[in-house]
Every structure is written in structure tokens, then in C-alpha cells.
Write a protein that holds these residues in place. Sequence first.
Motif, PDB file in Angstrom:
ATOM      1  N   PHE A 185      34.050  39.882  28.229  1.00 25.95           N
ATOM      2  CA  PHE A 185      32.861  40.448  28.876  1.00 25.95           C
ATOM      3  C   PHE A 185      31.577  40.147  28.104  1.00 25.95           C
ATOM      4  CE2 PHE A 185      36.106  43.306  30.738  1.00 25.95           C
ATOM      5  CZ  PHE A 185      35.806  43.103  32.077  1.00 25.95           C
ATOM      6  N   LYS A 186      31.694  39.769  26.840  1.00 32.75           N
ATOM      7  CA  LYS A 186      30.507  39.475  26.026  1.00 32.75           C
ATOM      8  C   LYS A 186      29.844  38.161  26.418  1.00 32.75           C
ATOM      9  CE  LYS A 186      32.656  41.496  21.884  1.00 32.75           C
ATOM     10  NZ  LYS A 186      33.075  41.209  20.490  1.00 32.75           N
ATOM     11  N   PHE A 187      30.589  37.308  27.098  1.00 32.72           N
ATOM     12  CA  PHE A 187      30.154  35.924  27.244  1.00 32.72           C
ATOM     13  C   PHE A 187      29.737  35.589  28.670  1.00 32.72           C
ATOM     14  CE2 PHE A 187      33.279  36.082  23.738  1.00 32.72           C
ATOM     15  CZ  PHE A 187      32.415  35.737  22.704  1.00 32.72           C
ATOM     16  N   PRO A 188      28.990  34.478  28.848  1.00 32.41           N
ATOM     17  CA  PRO A 188      28.544  34.073  30.187  1.00 32.41           C
ATOM     18  C   PRO A 188      29.707  33.624  31.054  1.00 32.41           C
ATOM     19  CG  PRO A 188      27.972  32.408  28.559  1.00 32.41           C
ATOM     20  CD  PRO A 188      28.471  33.593  27.798  1.00 32.41           C
ATOM     21  N   TYR A 222      39.218  43.644  35.437  1.00 34.00           N
ATOM     22  CA  TYR A 222      38.894  42.362  34.806  1.00 34.00           C
ATOM     23  C   TYR A 222      37.869  41.538  35.580  1.00 34.00           C
ATOM     24  CZ  TYR A 222      42.567  40.349  37.881  1.00 34.00           C
ATOM     25  OH  TYR A 222      43.340  39.971  38.954  1.00 34.00           O
ATOM     26  N   THR A 223      37.497  41.970  36.781  1.00 36.36           N
ATOM     27  CA  THR A 223      36.404  41.301  37.502  1.00 36.36           C
ATOM     28  C   THR A 223      35.120  42.120  37.475  1.00 36.36           C
ATOM     29  OG1 THR A 223      37.089  42.270  39.621  1.00 36.36           O
ATOM     30  CG2 THR A 223      37.986  40.087  39.052  1.00 36.36           C
ATOM     31  N   ALA A 224      35.108  43.190  36.721  1.00 35.80           N
ATOM     32  CA  ALA A 224      33.914  44.026  36.622  1.00 35.80           C
ATOM     33  C   ALA A 224      32.753  43.213  36.047  1.00 35.80           C
ATOM     34  CB  ALA A 224      34.196  45.244  35.739  1.00 35.80           C
ATOM     35  N   PRO A 225      31.519  43.547  36.414  1.00 34.19           N
ATOM     36  CA  PRO A 225      30.368  42.758  35.950  1.00 34.19           C
ATOM     37  C   PRO A 225      29.996  42.986  34.488  1.00 34.19           C
ATOM     38  CG  PRO A 225      29.640  44.597  37.309  1.00 34.19           C
ATOM     39  CD  PRO A 225      31.130  44.565  37.401  1.00 34.19           C
ATOM     40  N   SER A 226      30.512  44.056  33.892  1.00 33.95           N
ATOM     41  CA  SER A 226      30.176  44.341  32.497  1.00 33.95           C
ATOM     42  C   SER A 226      31.296  45.132  31.849  1.00 33.95           C
ATOM     43  CB  SER A 226      28.882  45.149  32.408  1.00 33.95           C
ATOM     44  OG  SER A 226      29.078  46.454  32.942  1.00 33.95           O
ATOM     45  N   GLN A 227      31.259  45.215  30.537  1.00 29.44           N
ATOM     46  CA  GLN A 227      32.274  45.977  29.812  1.00 29.44           C
ATOM     47  C   GLN A 227      32.200  47.457  30.149  1.00 29.44           C
ATOM     48  OE1 GLN A 227      32.589  45.133  25.617  1.00 29.44           O
ATOM     49  NE2 GLN A 227      33.535  47.099  25.180  1.00 29.44           N
ATOM     50  N   ILE A 228      31.004  47.970  30.316  1.00 30.27           N
ATOM     51  CA  ILE A 228      30.833  49.399  30.629  1.00 30.27           C
ATOM     52  C   ILE A 228      31.488  49.726  31.963  1.00 30.27           C
ATOM     53  CG2 ILE A 228      29.150  51.186  31.196  1.00 30.27           C
ATOM     54  CD1 ILE A 228      27.252  49.890  29.183  1.00 30.27           C
ATOM     55  N   SER A 229      31.228  48.898  32.983  1.00 31.89           N
ATOM     56  CA  SER A 229      31.831  49.157  34.295  1.00 31.89           C
ATOM     57  C   SER A 229      33.338  48.923  34.257  1.00 31.89           C
ATOM     58  CB  SER A 229      31.181  48.289  35.370  1.00 31.89           C
ATOM     59  OG  SER A 229      31.280  46.920  35.039  1.00 31.89           O
ATOM     60  N   ALA A 230      33.781  47.964  33.434  1.00 28.14           N
ATOM     61  CA  ALA A 230      35.224  47.731  33.297  1.00 28.14           C
ATOM     62  C   ALA A 230      35.909  48.942  32.680  1.00 28.14           C
ATOM     63  CB  ALA A 230      35.471  46.493  32.438  1.00 28.14           C
ATOM     64  N   GLU A 231      35.273  49.558  31.706  1.00 29.60           N
ATOM     65  CA  GLU A 231      35.852  50.753  31.069  1.00 29.60           C
ATOM     66  C   GLU A 231      35.920  51.914  32.053  1.00 29.60           C
ATOM     67  OE1 GLU A 231      33.376  51.132  27.658  1.00 29.60           O
ATOM     68  OE2 GLU A 231      34.554  49.700  26.469  1.00 29.60           O
ATOM     69  N   GLN A 232      34.947  51.998  32.953  1.00 26.75           N
ATOM     70  CA  GLN A 232      34.999  53.037  33.986  1.00 26.75           C
ATOM     71  C   GLN A 232      36.160  52.779  34.952  1.00 26.75           C
ATOM     72  OE1 GLN A 232      33.199  56.013  34.420  1.00 26.75           O
ATOM     73  NE2 GLN A 232      34.943  56.216  35.813  1.00 26.75           N
TER      74      GLN A 232
END
Length: 252
Positions: free
Chosen positions: A173-176, A132-142
Motif C-alpha cells: 500500500f505504500k507504493f504507486p 487487498y484492493t483498498a485504495p489505502s492502508q487505512i481503508s484496508a485496515e477498516q
Amino acid sequence: EWQSRPLSSVYAVVFFDAIHYKVRENSRVVTKAAYTVLGINLEGRKEILGIWVGENEGARFWATVVNELKNRGVDDILIACIDGLKGLPEAIKSVYNDVEIQLCVVHMIRNSIKFVPHKVCKEFMHDLKTIYTAPSQISAEQELENLIQKWDPKYPLAVKPWVQNWEHLNTFFKFPHDLKRMIYTTNAVEAVHRGFRKVTKNKAAFPTNDSLLKSLYLTSIKLSKKWTLPIRSWKTIVSQLSIFFEGRVVFN
């Protein structure tokens, strides 16, 4: 009058949560849920939209609450922040089809660690944090995939909810950054509930539903008097919302 007052046509963020109390009913004490809806309007100000007292928290009652919001003039909700109650996303989307749903990450963490032994709890929570602290959705999914491979063989009940609910866990993750911090947890409405508890903590049981509702109403009025200014960084947030929700951010 307060409970049935007209509401704004659009709310940027709406938090849905319930708090439980003991109420006397038919010569016995039962547990009732006080359903609280907290909205943030397009001016960035917090507003308690209503409080409803009913049976223990359930998606069916929440559906009646959402329909009442619609009947009181709420035509659109951009983002709804909720706990993990089963059926609640569907109840909200049945009325507001285009709403973005964000599950409370803090609730998910609490529910997961119930199924993890204390000796590895710190390590497990660290691995959750990388999601949940990942910089993006892609990295969060990884990071979620790493969590599955490492922990699912031993503690599937702790991991499974993150996989099953991922659709409604990754919305933020979509938002600022400023908006992301606001919506990844239901802390805003839980702060309201902390205010309720300060007033009701010495009450073992309320004599009626109405007495509970009146107590919470009076407390909500006191809390609302403190919300005179927009939330921090709102001008930046609403500008971003107008991009993400083009055509739906309309000021009265």
C-alpha cells in the motif's frame, strides 16, 4: 560458474519461492525443494540469481541462501516478495535489515479458503478482495476489521493469518500502482516455475540432486533469453523507488 557468479549490489525487488521434485536418494525416492530467487535489478530487468536444491522448504535453508546472496555481492534488497513460510521474513531481515517484506496475497487467499465451507467461499473471497484492493492502508485496515467481525466467530482459522501477518501484508500500500501490482504476489517467480514444469513434467523422479539442478539451470538460461527489455513502466517505478528509498537507489 553461473551459480557462484557475482551479482549486482542492489536489487529493487527480489522474489523468493520453492518448487518441489522427486529425487532418488539412497535407493528410495524423496521430495526435494528447488529454491529459486528471482531479482529485478535497478535497470528493471529480471534475473534468476540462483537455484539451490535442498530438503523440503524451510526457513533455515533459506537463511543459507540469503547469506550466499550477500557473499556474492548483493549489499541491499529494497523489497522482498515471499510466500507465507514461517520464519522466512526473519531469515531475510537477519541479513538485510532494512528490506521491506511483502507476503504473497494470493498464497494467503489460498490458505484461508481451505478453512471456509464451499457454500460461503465466494462471499468470503469477496470480503477479502475489499482488503487487498483498498485504495489505502487505512481503508484496508477498516476492511480487515469488518472481516474479523463478520467471519472470525465462525471461521477463525481463515481470518487469523491476515491479522497475524498484517505487518507484512500491507507493505504494497505504500507504493504507486504499477509497483503495487508487481509486488503483491509472487507471480513473477511462479511464472519461472511454470517454465520449469513444462520441461520436467514427464520426469517421475531425478536420479540425483545434480541432475535436477542442471535441468533447471538449462531451462533458466532459455527463459532469461526472453528478458531483454525492462519491465513495463520501469522508468516511473524506479523514480518512485528513489523517493521511497532515498540514498539506496544507486546505479553502478
